[in-house]
Write a protein that holds these residues in place. Structure first.
Motif: not given
Length: 130
Positions: A55-67, A95-100, A109-114
């Motif tokens: 929300p403040s623009g300080e951080y960016t989180v990117r998620t990647y699918l790892n094959n 996280q293993y066995e995940e595609t989303a 200061d808190t992010v929720n990933i899956n």
């Protein structure tokens, strides 16, 4: 003190050499164990799934699918980028066995990933060590 050490080495050179070798081997195995089972920084990102800025623009989180290849299931890697520090990055989610890769910022200061809450920038989630 140094004369005592040199006389001890003269009396027991094999014992001291073996002790030193054991300590060095223990340190190398300890490092390799940490690298293989605890360090997620070595994982290469794959295909970009999603990206969200805090929300403040300080951080960016990117998620990647790892094959992992034909014998391993897909996994998701979450990487935190600091927008204020020249895109300094840190792997925070694995996280293993995940595609989303659903990302929701709860607050600055808190992010929720899956479904996993992670405090940034210090926290991380690794499925191998919940």
């Amino acid at each position: 003190m140094s004369s005592r050490m040199s006389s001890m080495f003269k009396r027991h050179p094999v014992l001291l050499s073996l002790s030193f070798a054991f300590i060095m081997i223990f340190c190398v195995f300890g490092y390799l164990f940490h690298w293989a089972f605890y360090n997620i920084e070595r994982i290469e990102p794959g295909e970009l799934i999603s990206e969200k800025t805090s929300p403040s623009g300080e951080y960016t989180v990117r998620t990647y699918l790892n094959n992992g290849g034909a014998t391993v299931s897909y996994a998701v890697l979450g990487v935190l980028f600091s927008n204020e520090k020249n895109n300094d990055s840190k792997h925070i989610y694995w996280q293993y066995e995940e595609t989303a890769g659903e990302i929701h910022w709860i607050d600055e200061d808190t992010v929720n990933i899956n479904g996993q809450k992670i405090n940034v920038p210090g926290g991380k989630y690794d499925y191998r060590h919940p």
